[in-house]
Write a protein that holds these residues in place. Structure first.
Motif, PDB file in Angstrom:
ATOM      1  N   SER A  94       1.003  -1.285  -0.025  1.00 33.81           N
ATOM      2  CA  SER A  94       0.077  -0.069  -0.069  1.00 33.81           C
ATOM      3  C   SER A  94       0.874   1.215  -0.015  1.00 33.81           C
ATOM      4  CB  SER A  94      -1.013  -0.019   1.176  1.00 33.81           C
ATOM      5  OG  SER A  94      -0.277   0.279   2.423  1.00 33.81           O
ATOM      6  N   LEU A  95       0.366   2.190  -0.604  1.00 29.60           N
ATOM      7  CA  LEU A  95       0.894   3.554  -0.568  1.00 29.60           C
ATOM      8  C   LEU A  95       1.254   4.118   0.859  1.00 29.60           C
ATOM      9  CD1 LEU A  95       2.252   5.930  -2.151  1.00 29.60           C
ATOM     10  CD2 LEU A  95      -0.157   6.878  -2.405  1.00 29.60           C
ATOM     11  N   GLY A  96       0.211   3.902   1.697  1.00 39.17           N
ATOM     12  CA  GLY A  96       0.285   4.373   2.983  1.00 39.17           C
ATOM     13  C   GLY A  96       1.639   3.788   3.907  1.00 39.17           C
ATOM     14  N   TYR A  97       1.556   2.398   3.687  1.00 37.23           N
ATOM     15  CA  TYR A  97       2.703   1.912   4.272  1.00 37.23           C
ATOM     16  C   TYR A  97       3.998   2.028   3.853  1.00 37.23           C
ATOM     17  CZ  TYR A  97       5.755  -1.721   6.595  1.00 37.23           C
ATOM     18  OH  TYR A  97       6.709  -2.127   7.357  1.00 37.23           O
ATOM     19  N   THR A  98       3.860   2.435   2.543  1.00 37.99           N
ATOM     20  CA  THR A  98       5.330   2.837   1.940  1.00 37.99           C
ATOM     21  C   THR A  98       5.714   4.115   2.442  1.00 37.99           C
ATOM     22  OG1 THR A  98       4.984   1.711  -0.189  1.00 37.99           O
ATOM     23  CG2 THR A  98       6.605   3.507  -0.224  1.00 37.99           C
ATOM     24  N   LEU A  99       4.809   5.148   2.524  1.00 35.05           N
ATOM     25  CA  LEU A  99       4.971   6.454   3.322  1.00 35.05           C
ATOM     26  C   LEU A  99       5.525   6.265   4.547  1.00 35.05           C
ATOM     27  CD1 LEU A  99       2.198   8.596   1.343  1.00 35.05           C
ATOM     28  CD2 LEU A  99       4.748   8.657   0.937  1.00 35.05           C
ATOM     29  N   ALA A 100       4.695   5.597   5.270  1.00 35.03           N
ATOM     30  CA  ALA A 100       4.968   5.294   6.659  1.00 35.03           C
ATOM     31  C   ALA A 100       6.555   4.765   7.072  1.00 35.03           C
ATOM     32  CB  ALA A 100       3.943   4.398   7.406  1.00 35.03           C
ATOM     33  N   THR A 101       6.775   3.752   6.030  1.00 37.49           N
ATOM     34  CA  THR A 101       8.256   3.489   6.114  1.00 37.49           C
ATOM     35  C   THR A 101       9.296   4.480   5.644  1.00 37.49           C
ATOM     36  OG1 THR A 101       7.301   0.995   5.573  1.00 37.49           O
ATOM     37  CG2 THR A 101       9.749   1.466   5.271  1.00 37.49           C
ATOM     38  N   ILE A 102       8.805   5.340   4.883  1.00 39.39           N
ATOM     39  CA  ILE A 102      10.035   6.471   4.384  1.00 39.39           C
ATOM     40  C   ILE A 102      10.116   7.249   5.708  1.00 39.39           C
ATOM     41  CG2 ILE A 102      10.302   8.268   2.944  1.00 39.39           C
ATOM     42  CD1 ILE A 102       9.240   6.588   0.761  1.00 39.39           C
ATOM     43  N   VAL A 103       8.928   7.783   6.453  1.00 38.59           N
ATOM     44  CA  VAL A 103       8.908   8.531   7.289  1.00 38.59           C
ATOM     45  C   VAL A 103       9.609   8.221   8.726  1.00 38.59           C
ATOM     46  CG1 VAL A 103       7.368   9.861   9.229  1.00 38.59           C
ATOM     47  CG2 VAL A 103       6.895   9.847   6.816  1.00 38.59           C
ATOM     48  N   GLN A 104       9.438   6.937   9.147  1.00 39.94           N
ATOM     49  CA  GLN A 104      10.018   6.323  10.094  1.00 39.94           C
ATOM     50  C   GLN A 104      11.495   5.962   9.998  1.00 39.94           C
ATOM     51  OE1 GLN A 104       8.549   2.448  11.106  1.00 39.94           O
ATOM     52  NE2 GLN A 104       8.062   3.074  13.257  1.00 39.94           N
ATOM     53  N   SER A 105      11.956   5.646   8.720  1.00 36.75           N
ATOM     54  CA  SER A 105      13.420   5.360   8.392  1.00 36.75           C
ATOM     55  C   SER A 105      13.975   6.711   8.592  1.00 36.75           C
ATOM     56  CB  SER A 105      13.359   4.794   7.026  1.00 36.75           C
ATOM     57  OG  SER A 105      13.027   3.391   7.096  1.00 36.75           O
ATOM     58  N   LEU A 190       2.667   8.995  15.559  1.00 41.23           N
ATOM     59  CA  LEU A 190       1.096   9.374  15.151  1.00 41.23           C
ATOM     60  C   LEU A 190       1.213   9.288  13.825  1.00 41.23           C
ATOM     61  CD1 LEU A 190       0.489  12.101  17.993  1.00 41.23           C
ATOM     62  CD2 LEU A 190      -0.462   9.631  17.615  1.00 41.23           C
ATOM     63  N   LEU A 191       2.057  10.027  12.964  1.00 38.52           N
ATOM     64  CA  LEU A 191       2.017  10.039  11.623  1.00 38.52           C
ATOM     65  C   LEU A 191       1.983   8.758  10.946  1.00 38.52           C
ATOM     66  CD1 LEU A 191       1.793  11.660   8.920  1.00 38.52           C
ATOM     67  CD2 LEU A 191       4.366  11.953   9.414  1.00 38.52           C
ATOM     68  N   VAL A 192       2.953   7.951  11.632  1.00 38.96           N
ATOM     69  CA  VAL A 192       3.264   6.607  10.751  1.00 38.96           C
ATOM     70  C   VAL A 192       1.842   5.807  11.136  1.00 38.96           C
ATOM     71  CG1 VAL A 192       4.385   4.410  11.218  1.00 38.96           C
ATOM     72  CG2 VAL A 192       5.813   6.429  10.877  1.00 38.96           C
ATOM     73  N   GLN A 193       1.296   5.984  12.353  1.00 41.77           N
ATOM     74  CA  GLN A 193       0.067   5.149  12.482  1.00 41.77           C
ATOM     75  C   GLN A 193      -1.049   5.543  11.454  1.00 41.77           C
ATOM     76  OE1 GLN A 193      -0.554   2.437  14.242  1.00 41.77           O
ATOM     77  NE2 GLN A 193       1.716   2.431  14.663  1.00 41.77           N
ATOM     78  N   TRP A 194      -1.146   6.714  11.316  1.00 39.13           N
ATOM     79  CA  TRP A 194      -2.332   7.282  10.435  1.00 39.13           C
ATOM     80  C   TRP A 194      -1.890   7.046   9.004  1.00 39.13           C
ATOM     81  CZ3 TRP A 194      -1.563  11.226   6.568  1.00 39.13           C
ATOM     82  CH2 TRP A 194      -2.704  11.754   6.004  1.00 39.13           C
ATOM     83  N   LEU A 195      -0.622   7.005   8.590  1.00 43.79           N
ATOM     84  CA  LEU A 195      -0.338   6.489   7.170  1.00 43.79           C
ATOM     85  C   LEU A 195      -0.504   5.179   6.882  1.00 43.79           C
ATOM     86  CD1 LEU A 195       3.134   8.690   6.672  1.00 43.79           C
ATOM     87  CD2 LEU A 195       0.878   8.889   5.435  1.00 43.79           C
ATOM     88  N   VAL A 196       0.008   4.206   8.119  1.00 43.48           N
ATOM     89  CA  VAL A 196      -0.087   2.721   7.763  1.00 43.48           C
ATOM     90  C   VAL A 196      -1.741   2.525   7.753  1.00 43.48           C
ATOM     91  CG1 VAL A 196      -0.493   0.636   9.149  1.00 43.48           C
ATOM     92  CG2 VAL A 196       1.689   2.111   9.274  1.00 43.48           C
ATOM     93  N   ASN A 197      -2.810   3.145   8.226  1.00 40.02           N
ATOM     94  CA  ASN A 197      -4.096   3.101   8.260  1.00 40.02           C
ATOM     95  C   ASN A 197      -4.714   3.571   7.100  1.00 40.02           C
ATOM     96  OD1 ASN A 197      -4.432   1.732  10.678  1.00 40.02           O
ATOM     97  ND2 ASN A 197      -4.120   3.182  11.899  1.00 40.02           N
ATOM     98  N   LEU A 198      -4.119   4.358   6.246  1.00 37.49           N
ATOM     99  CA  LEU A 198      -4.859   4.957   4.903  1.00 37.49           C
ATOM    100  C   LEU A 198      -5.075   3.551   4.227  1.00 37.49           C
ATOM    101  CD1 LEU A 198      -2.085   7.628   3.708  1.00 37.49           C
ATOM    102  CD2 LEU A 198      -4.374   7.799   4.806  1.00 37.49           C
ATOM    103  N   PRO A 199      -6.698   3.932   3.506  1.00 37.37           N
ATOM    104  CA  PRO A 199      -7.242   2.791   2.821  1.00 37.37           C
ATOM    105  C   PRO A 199      -6.444   2.471   1.488  1.00 37.37           C
ATOM    106  CG  PRO A 199      -8.427   4.769   2.479  1.00 37.37           C
ATOM    107  CD  PRO A 199      -7.322   5.028   3.478  1.00 37.37           C
ATOM    108  N   PHE A 200      -5.345   3.174   0.943  1.00 32.61           N
ATOM    109  CA  PHE A 200      -4.807   2.945  -0.082  1.00 32.61           C
ATOM    110  C   PHE A 200      -3.363   2.691  -0.155  1.00 32.61           C
ATOM    111  CE2 PHE A 200      -5.233   7.518   0.454  1.00 32.61           C
ATOM    112  CZ  PHE A 200      -4.082   7.909   0.150  1.00 32.61           C
TER     113      PHE A 200
END
Length: 200
Positions: A94-105, A190-200
């Motif tokens: 998912s795009l959300g998980y990808t963005l969350a991974t980038i932010v966290q890394s 908080l941002l990572v959790q929000w991005l992971v839960n995005l529906p896309f």
């Protein structure tokens, strides 16, 4: 497809280790790396340097004798590896998980590292503020040259230009650094959790 992602993740892990070995060898003996192309270091250079050279042209990553290009190269490999690992284990992308991974890394590789190093430097400088010796003057001078701008900023924000002791300023800077670290870590989570839960 998941098995292919797992294989790529393992290969990136090995490549990551080769980059680290190359960097360590270069630190310990930079002249030896210019030797024979058939030596272990020569073969390692052929494998690793083409990727590292992709980042050499980015001037912002090089500050005098400091070269941050290997750090950025490692961060990018780690981000891609984590995305592949997640896909290999879950079968989902998912795009959300990808963005969350980038932010966290980025936070753990750059943000927390910078704040951590800054806190350590402040702690060492505070130690010298309490235990001054004739030999410590050169260390104090070196630390002050590195810490001058951030300490001046903290001095102007919190003390409005009033005269304060070195110790008071350093204790304030350490407190601000810890609060900033904790605050950013909470916001990033908080941002990572929000991005992971995005529906896309």
């Amino acid at each position: 497809m998941r098995e292919f992602a797992r294989l790529l993740s393992v290969l990136l892990s090995i490549y990551n280790m080769l980059i680290i070995i190359r960097i360590i060898l270069q630190w310990f003996n930079p002249m030896r790396l210019q030797g024979s192309e058939n030596s272990l270091t020569g073969i390692l250079a052929k494998i690793v340097d083409p990727y590292l050279n992709l980042f050499k042209g980015i001037g912002a990553l090089r500050r005098g004798r400091l070269d941050f290009t290997p750090l950025v190269a490692l961060i990018i490999i780690n981000i891609v590896q984590r995305i592949l690992q997640t896909f290999a284990y879950t079968g989902q992308f998912s795009l959300g998980y990808t963005l969350a991974t980038i932010v966290q890394s980025l936070w753990w590789s750059i943000g927390s590292l910078i704040l951590g190093i800054f806190a350590v430097l402040l702690g060492v400088r505070l130690f010298f503020a309490y235990r001054r010796t004739p030999n410590s003057i050169q260390y104090i001078s070196m630390l002050d040259s590195w810490l001058m701008k951030p300490l001046d900023t903290i001095h102007s924000w919190f003390f409005r230009g009033r005269e304060v002791s070195d110790r008071m300023l350093l204790w304030t800077a350490i407190t601000v650094t810890i609060i900033t670290y904790v605050g950013i870590a909470i916001l990033v989570n908080l941002l990572v959790q929000w991005l992971v839960n995005l529906p896309f």
